[in-house]
Design a protein around this motif. Structure first.
Motif, PDB file in Angstrom:
ATOM      1  N   LEU A  33       0.808  -1.224   0.000  1.00  0.00           N
ATOM      2  CA  LEU A  33       0.000   0.000   0.000  1.00  0.00           C
ATOM      3  C   LEU A  33       0.843   1.277   0.000  1.00  0.00           C
ATOM      4  CD1 LEU A  33      -2.670  -1.229   2.594  1.00  0.00           C
ATOM      5  CD2 LEU A  33      -2.975  -1.005   0.123  1.00  0.00           C
ATOM      6  N   PRO A  34       1.608   1.514  -1.079  1.00  0.00           N
ATOM      7  CA  PRO A  34       2.325   2.796  -1.184  1.00  0.00           C
ATOM      8  C   PRO A  34       1.312   3.913  -1.416  1.00  0.00           C
ATOM      9  CG  PRO A  34       2.468   1.596  -3.251  1.00  0.00           C
ATOM     10  CD  PRO A  34       1.762   0.684  -2.287  1.00  0.00           C
ATOM     11  N   ASP A  62      -1.691  11.328  -5.755  1.00  0.00           N
ATOM     12  CA  ASP A  62      -2.887  12.029  -6.236  1.00  0.00           C
ATOM     13  C   ASP A  62      -3.989  11.888  -5.183  1.00  0.00           C
ATOM     14  OD1 ASP A  62      -3.997   9.446  -6.567  1.00  0.00           O
ATOM     15  OD2 ASP A  62      -3.235   9.319  -8.621  1.00  0.00           O
ATOM     16  N   SER A  63      -5.215  12.226  -5.532  1.00  0.00           N
ATOM     17  CA  SER A  63      -6.268  12.280  -4.517  1.00  0.00           C
ATOM     18  C   SER A  63      -6.731  10.897  -4.052  1.00  0.00           C
ATOM     19  CB  SER A  63      -7.449  13.120  -5.004  1.00  0.00           C
ATOM     20  OG  SER A  63      -7.824  12.751  -6.312  1.00  0.00           O
ATOM     21  N   ARG A  64      -6.068   9.843  -4.559  1.00  0.00           N
ATOM     22  CA  ARG A  64      -6.333   8.523  -3.980  1.00  0.00           C
ATOM     23  C   ARG A  64      -5.576   8.331  -2.666  1.00  0.00           C
ATOM     24  NH1 ARG A  64      -4.232   4.631  -8.189  1.00  0.00           N
ATOM     25  NH2 ARG A  64      -2.814   6.376  -8.417  1.00  0.00           N
ATOM     26  N   ARG A  66      -5.888   9.583   0.206  1.00  0.00           N
ATOM     27  CA  ARG A  66      -6.772   9.417   1.360  1.00  0.00           C
ATOM     28  C   ARG A  66      -7.302   7.986   1.463  1.00  0.00           C
ATOM     29  NH1 ARG A  66      -9.760  12.669   4.702  1.00  0.00           N
ATOM     30  NH2 ARG A  66     -11.838  11.927   5.278  1.00  0.00           N
ATOM     31  N   LEU A  67      -7.629   7.405   0.301  1.00  0.00           N
ATOM     32  CA  LEU A  67      -8.127   6.026   0.270  1.00  0.00           C
ATOM     33  C   LEU A  67      -7.064   5.065   0.789  1.00  0.00           C
ATOM     34  CD1 LEU A  67     -10.137   3.816  -0.591  1.00  0.00           C
ATOM     35  CD2 LEU A  67      -9.213   3.998  -2.907  1.00  0.00           C
ATOM     36  N   VAL A  68      -5.849   5.211   0.291  1.00  0.00           N
ATOM     37  CA  VAL A  68      -4.780   4.284   0.678  1.00  0.00           C
ATOM     38  C   VAL A  68      -4.401   4.505   2.145  1.00  0.00           C
ATOM     39  CG1 VAL A  68      -2.447   3.488   0.154  1.00  0.00           C
ATOM     40  CG2 VAL A  68      -3.995   4.103  -1.713  1.00  0.00           C
ATOM     41  N   ALA A  94     -17.816   7.446   3.129  1.00  0.00           N
ATOM     42  CA  ALA A  94     -17.535   7.084   1.731  1.00  0.00           C
ATOM     43  C   ALA A  94     -16.147   6.457   1.617  1.00  0.00           C
ATOM     44  CB  ALA A  94     -17.641   8.317   0.838  1.00  0.00           C
ATOM     45  N   THR A  95     -15.177   7.068   2.288  1.00  0.00           N
ATOM     46  CA  THR A  95     -13.821   6.523   2.262  1.00  0.00           C
ATOM     47  C   THR A  95     -13.788   5.132   2.903  1.00  0.00           C
ATOM     48  OG1 THR A  95     -12.943   8.774   2.369  1.00  0.00           O
ATOM     49  CG2 THR A  95     -11.423   6.999   2.910  1.00  0.00           C
ATOM     50  N   LEU A 107     -15.129   2.565   0.414  1.00  0.00           N
ATOM     51  CA  LEU A 107     -14.143   2.323  -0.650  1.00  0.00           C
ATOM     52  C   LEU A 107     -12.880   1.628  -0.130  1.00  0.00           C
ATOM     53  CD1 LEU A 107     -14.427   5.663  -2.656  1.00  0.00           C
ATOM     54  CD2 LEU A 107     -15.122   3.378  -3.422  1.00  0.00           C
TER      55      LEU A 107
END
Lengths: 303, 303
Positions: free
Chosen positions: B31-32, B36-38, B40-42, B117-118, B121
């Motif tokens: 999980l690097p 970008d705006s992903r 927050r997800l990672v 939401a996060t 996902l």
């Protein structure tokens, strides 16, 4: 501009009817209703997968696999795995904490027809079903093909694909994204799964990785065209025909291809992408006519 | 009753420490954080997987694989896939529309530390990650092993396994479930994934399907014992030690092993199950001592 010819129309009409029936039959078989309290869960999974959607993704898998004389049954099963991922993502995207949508394929969304907890679990269960189907010997007798399909679909579905794109889409609200960032976002959110649909067909066809460039380029171009037409339909489309809420991007203040390029340039861009996509199929003969017709269908779609 | 001996304690302490470190290192590499705006997800995925949890499931995979001299690296990777499924299920179970929990592993739940939401996902992305890891050649050079592991984990995760059990658990609220139904519910909700943890170790070890009976029986018995001790801890445990809210079943009016059998009989049942689980390992020598110690750990666990 590549208009749909009468021959295209006929080919597509038959192909869509056939894949829609095939996919419905498979999900009906994959999802027998248990005789315990899981019945509600499986009913929600059936509600989200049987009798709805255009089945563009399974058709892409089947049309690609047909280039290499793969058995239709195997290709339909792999296409159903892609469709299961698509269906799960719609259920979760429609949740109140995500896009909070009420209508999908002209029916109430799963969390309204059932409830939110059931919707979360139905999405999760369809996600697992996709990989269960791909890993079955019935889908391919070759374990290498099965493992490679799983790898391609898992990558397209996770944070480096669809789910990552959805996260970027959430961040896009109120953000000042440029065309480059929107393109990247949509390549992940929509393009990755359309690409996987084509890739699974190529894997079933035992096309070596290094020979998949043309098909990948085809998938990338139709994927981007698909999203630009989606943005155009969001602005210009008819809610009844779409079977879902439209005009959402504008309300949410999201930059889209249309808001950044204008509708006319966006339409021209779709035309160029479709021509380019069809160009990538030049090495194939008439056996690729359905893929060509599908590209033109995306350009001309009204829902 | 099978108490933990000093030798058990020492063996377990070292094994848990080692697997906890190994799992953290793997998730850190899987999980690097993207630029970008992903991101927050990672970050949410990392929050849910690194530095928390006992890692019982990866330890089961590693301890089973060790019976057959599987490389530890392969076994840890497969164990991480099971742990990714476990972590995703906790994120989704904790959501407001599900159990609405605020505390997990002593930290705020993902939807509170991030947002709903996060959290949805992040769960979805960990679900996909599990199958991505299993399908990588780095996890096993044998595609048959990869495909078989995917099949086992997908079945354990979907409507015929964990998600199905969670659906039954929701239906259990206010329902008048008997001991048979509760047993079936828990076999799905908790048992299926613990079973998959053992199964993946056996698959990596190339143990033929027809020779896995003893290990499956071991997994079934410790799975049921695990859930009964969970119910006992829910009634008698300490919230600080558990790192999560307790006394929830009673508040929700749910039938549990403890409410149906009473705490004393439940404890006796755990003892019988653990003795039985260890009995299934009789064909193995000292190489199965860690699995035996793990069974006794489940009987004596305080969190």
């Amino acid at each position: 501009m590549a208009d749909l010819t009468l021959a295209d129309n006929d080919l597509l009409k038959r192909a869509f009817l056939r894949i829609q029936q095939d996919v419905d039959v498979r999900f009906d078989a994959f999802l027998p209703i248990p005789s315990d309290s899981r019945a509600r869960l499986v009913e929600a999974m059936r509600y989200a997968t049987i009798g709805g959607g255009k089945r563009v993704r399974p058709l892409l898998t089947v049309a690609t696999a047909a280039l290499f004389n793969v058995s239709r049954d195997a290709a339909v099963r792999a296409g159903c795995a892609v469709e299961a991922i698509h269906a799960y993502s719609l259920i979760h995207d429609d949740l109140p904490c995500m896009d909070d949508d009420t209508l999908r394929h002209g029916k109430p969304t799963v969390h309204l027809a059932f409830d939110e907890a059931t919707a979360v679990l139905a999405g999760d269960s369809l996600h697992a079903l996709a990989f269960e189907v791909l890993s079955m010997p019935e889908t391919s007798g070759d374990p290498f093909v099965r493992a490679e399909m799983v790898a391609a679909l898992a990558e397209a579905s996770g944070f480096s694909g669809m789910a990552g794109g959805q996260m970027m889409d959430i961040a896009a609200e109120g953000a000042d994204f440029d065309l480059h960032t929107i393109t990247r976002l949509q390549q992940l959110k929509t393009g990755a799964l359309l690409g996987a649909a084509v890739e699974l067909g190529a894997i079933l066809g035992r096309l070596p990785d290094e020979s998949r460039g043309n098909l990948r380029n085809y998938a990338r171009d139709i994927g981007l065209a698909f999203q630009i037409t989606d943005d155009l339909l969001d602005v210009e489309g008819d809610e009844d025909a779409a079977g879902k809420a439209l005009r959402k991007d504008d309300k949410a203040g999201k930059a889209t291809f249309v808001s950044l390029m204008g509708a006319d340039d966006a339409r021209r861009q779709v035309g160029a992408l479709i021509d380019q996509a069809i160009g990538h199929l030049a090495i194939y003969g008439s056996e690729a006519d359905l893929l060509r017709a599908l590209a033109r269908f995306i350009q001309n779609r009204d829902r």
